[in-house]
Design an enzyme around this catalytic site. Structure first.
Site, PDB file in Angstrom:
ATOM      1  N   GLU A 123      -6.799   4.657   8.080  1.00 24.96           N
ATOM      2  CA  GLU A 123      -6.617   6.071   7.723  1.00 24.96           C
ATOM      3  C   GLU A 123      -7.862   6.623   7.026  1.00 24.96           C
ATOM      4  O   GLU A 123      -8.196   7.800   7.182  1.00 24.96           O
ATOM      5  CB  GLU A 123      -5.362   6.214   6.840  1.00 24.96           C
ATOM      6  CG  GLU A 123      -4.097   5.983   7.673  1.00 24.96           C
ATOM      7  CD  GLU A 123      -2.918   5.398   6.910  1.00 24.96           C
ATOM      8  OE1 GLU A 123      -2.916   5.435   5.671  1.00 24.96           O
ATOM      9  OE2 GLU A 123      -1.991   4.895   7.583  1.00 24.96           O
ATOM     10  N   GLU A 145      -4.821  -4.872  10.802  1.00 22.66           N
ATOM     11  CA  GLU A 145      -3.799  -3.839  10.968  1.00 22.66           C
ATOM     12  C   GLU A 145      -4.046  -3.102  12.283  1.00 22.66           C
ATOM     13  O   GLU A 145      -4.835  -2.145  12.319  1.00 22.66           O
ATOM     14  CB  GLU A 145      -3.866  -2.824   9.817  1.00 22.66           C
ATOM     15  CG  GLU A 145      -3.614  -3.406   8.446  1.00 22.66           C
ATOM     16  CD  GLU A 145      -3.102  -2.350   7.462  1.00 22.66           C
ATOM     17  OE1 GLU A 145      -2.114  -2.630   6.796  1.00 22.66           O
ATOM     18  OE2 GLU A 145      -3.678  -1.248   7.401  1.00 22.66           O
ATOM     19  N   GLY A 193       3.020   2.337  10.830  1.00 19.52           N
ATOM     20  CA  GLY A 193       3.987   3.424  10.655  1.00 19.52           C
ATOM     21  C   GLY A 193       4.726   3.811  11.922  1.00 19.52           C
ATOM     22  O   GLY A 193       5.379   4.852  11.974  1.00 19.52           O
ATOM     23  N   LYS A 218       0.138   4.267  -0.224  1.00 20.26           N
ATOM     24  CA  LYS A 218      -0.493   5.454   0.378  1.00 20.26           C
ATOM     25  C   LYS A 218      -0.256   6.675  -0.523  1.00 20.26           C
ATOM     26  O   LYS A 218      -0.184   6.522  -1.749  1.00 20.26           O
ATOM     27  CB  LYS A 218      -0.002   5.647   1.807  1.00 20.26           C
ATOM     28  CG  LYS A 218      -0.168   4.350   2.634  1.00 20.26           C
ATOM     29  CD  LYS A 218       0.004   4.536   4.102  1.00 20.26           C
ATOM     30  CE  LYS A 218      -0.165   3.188   4.803  1.00 20.26           C
ATOM     31  NZ  LYS A 218      -0.056   3.269   6.255  1.00 20.26           N
ATOM     32  N   SER A 257       4.016  -2.034  10.402  1.00 17.22           N
ATOM     33  CA  SER A 257       5.467  -2.114  10.601  1.00 17.22           C
ATOM     34  C   SER A 257       6.048  -3.479  10.241  1.00 17.22           C
ATOM     35  O   SER A 257       6.995  -3.944  10.890  1.00 17.22           O
ATOM     36  CB  SER A 257       5.838  -1.705  12.032  1.00 17.22           C
ATOM     37  OG  SER A 257       5.461  -0.364  12.267  1.00 17.22           O
ATOM     38  N   HIS A 302      -9.379   0.984   5.260  1.00 17.42           N
ATOM     39  CA  HIS A 302      -8.103   1.229   5.950  1.00 17.42           C
ATOM     40  C   HIS A 302      -8.349   2.188   7.114  1.00 17.42           C
ATOM     41  O   HIS A 302      -9.177   3.096   7.005  1.00 17.42           O
ATOM     42  CB  HIS A 302      -7.091   1.820   4.965  1.00 17.42           C
ATOM     43  CG  HIS A 302      -5.697   1.805   5.501  1.00 17.42           C
ATOM     44  ND1 HIS A 302      -5.255   2.721   6.419  1.00 17.42           N
ATOM     45  CD2 HIS A 302      -4.668   0.952   5.287  1.00 17.42           C
ATOM     46  CE1 HIS A 302      -3.996   2.440   6.745  1.00 17.42           C
ATOM     47  NE2 HIS A 302      -3.617   1.370   6.066  1.00 17.42           N
ATOM     48  N   ASN A 337       0.865  -1.184   0.000  1.00 12.82           N
ATOM     49  CA  ASN A 337       0.000   0.000   0.000  1.00 12.82           C
ATOM     50  C   ASN A 337       0.899   1.231   0.000  1.00 12.82           C
ATOM     51  O   ASN A 337       1.489   1.571   1.013  1.00 12.82           O
ATOM     52  CB  ASN A 337      -0.889  -0.033   1.255  1.00 12.82           C
ATOM     53  CG  ASN A 337      -1.745   1.219   1.384  1.00 12.82           C
ATOM     54  OD1 ASN A 337      -1.804   2.048   0.473  1.00 12.82           O
ATOM     55  ND2 ASN A 337      -2.409   1.361   2.535  1.00 12.82           N
TER      56      ASN A 337
HETATM   57  P1  13P Z   1       3.359   0.397   7.700  1.00 14.95           P
HETATM   58  O1  13P Z   1       3.851  -0.888   7.061  1.00 14.95           O
HETATM   59  O2  13P Z   1       4.069   1.616   7.188  1.00 14.95           O
HETATM   60  O3  13P Z   1       3.282   0.298   9.181  1.00 14.95           O
HETATM   61  O4  13P Z   1       1.837   0.578   7.170  1.00 14.95           O
HETATM   62  C1  13P Z   1       0.955  -0.475   7.247  1.00 14.95           C
HETATM   63  C2  13P Z   1      -0.276  -0.110   6.499  1.00 14.95           C
HETATM   64  O5  13P Z   1      -1.026   0.750   6.922  1.00 14.95           O
HETATM   65  C3  13P Z   1      -0.544  -0.824   5.242  1.00 14.95           C
HETATM   66  O6  13P Z   1      -1.836  -0.588   4.785  1.00 14.95           O
END
Ligand code: 13P
Length: 253
Positions: free
Chosen positions: A100, A170, A176, A11, A216, A98, A9
């Site tokens: 976010e 997640e 992150g 983003k 992560s 997601h 992803n």
């Molecule tokens: P990270 O791997 O940067 O922690 O992000 C995970 C994520 O949100 C994938 O959709």
């Protein structure tokens, strides 16, 4: 059959040129180094989907995902992108729900249900995300929290519709942050998710559903995470922006 999947992803990262060079590198590394069991997915930003898809067309392991889509079919929804538009440029998967999107764009369970339906109707496989914030884990309410997310958006699907769905766990505190869930924390939540799915749908469908871990995940911890019985791959953020790291994660099965 349960698929092993590694999805990147991206983003809101990369310019057009950067996106094309990243996907070319991944495509070449996957061709040279990866065993054919793994389904590799890249989810670039909307404007790059078609070009990224064209670049990976000749590689059977590589698949294209969008990071979001509209719950509506078409019409006066300025700024939105529909499932049929995605389908028409070769998109095979779409990330739905997601954290976010839930947090910053206030997507609720009912909206996510509509998005799931709209994707499935176009033959696009949704990657449905769930996961708890830190305060829910600290209060030992993480199972209930995730169970409710699954129930509130997925349980209204038919068995046939659910057959198309991939789930991604997640935990928000791991996204992150560099703080990954331990393999034991991931496994116990994935087993719980599978059990909840077997209550909502038929047991065989739940058994065959791919459940990905995200948060992560990196080349250093992927092997341990992917070795867990109910962890069928990863949804990768930061590490999917580096071709070497992403390919090493794909090779961690
Ligand atoms: P990270 O791997 O940067 O922690 O992000 C995970 C994520 O949100 C994938 O959709």
């Amino acid at each position: 059959m349960r698929k092993q999947i590694v999805a990147g992803n991206w983003k809101m990262n990369k310019t057009y040129e950067e996106a094309l060079s990243l996907v070319s590198e991944i495509d070449n590394m996957v061709k040279d180094e990866v065993n054919s069991q793994v389904t590799v997915i890249v989810a670039p930003p909307f404007p790059f989907l078609q070009s990224v898809g064209k670049l990976t067309q000749g590689n059977d392991l590589m698949h294209l995902a969008a990071q979001n889509m509209s719950e509506h079919e078409s019409g006066a929804y300025t700024g939105e992108v529909s499932a049929s538009m995605l389908k028409s440029v070769g998109v095979q998967y779409v990330i739905i729900g997601h954290s976010e999107r839930r947090m910053y764009h206030h997507e609720d369970a009912q909206t996510l249900y509509k998005k799931l339906k709209a994707a499935i109707a176009q033959g696009i496989t949704p990657i449905f995300c769930c996961g708890e914030p830190l305060e829910e884990r600290d209060a030992d309410r993480h199972f209930d929290y995730v169970g409710k997310q699954l129930h509130d958006s997925l349980s209204y699907l038919s068995n046939e519709e659910f057959d198309q769905v991939v789930v991604a766990y997640e935990p928000i505190w791991a996204i992150g942050t560099g703080r990954t869930a331990s393999s034991q924390q991931a496994q116990e939540m994935h087993a719980y998710i599978r059990e909840q799915l077997s209550r909502m749908f038929d047991a065989e469908a739940a058994f065959n559903t791919s459940i990905l871990y995200g948060g992560s995940c990196n080349p250093g911890n992927a092997r341990e995470l992917f070795s867990q019985a109910d962890v069928d791959g990863g949804l990768i953020g930061g590490a999917s922006l580096k071709s070497r790291d992403f390919t090493d994660i794909i090779k961690s099965f």
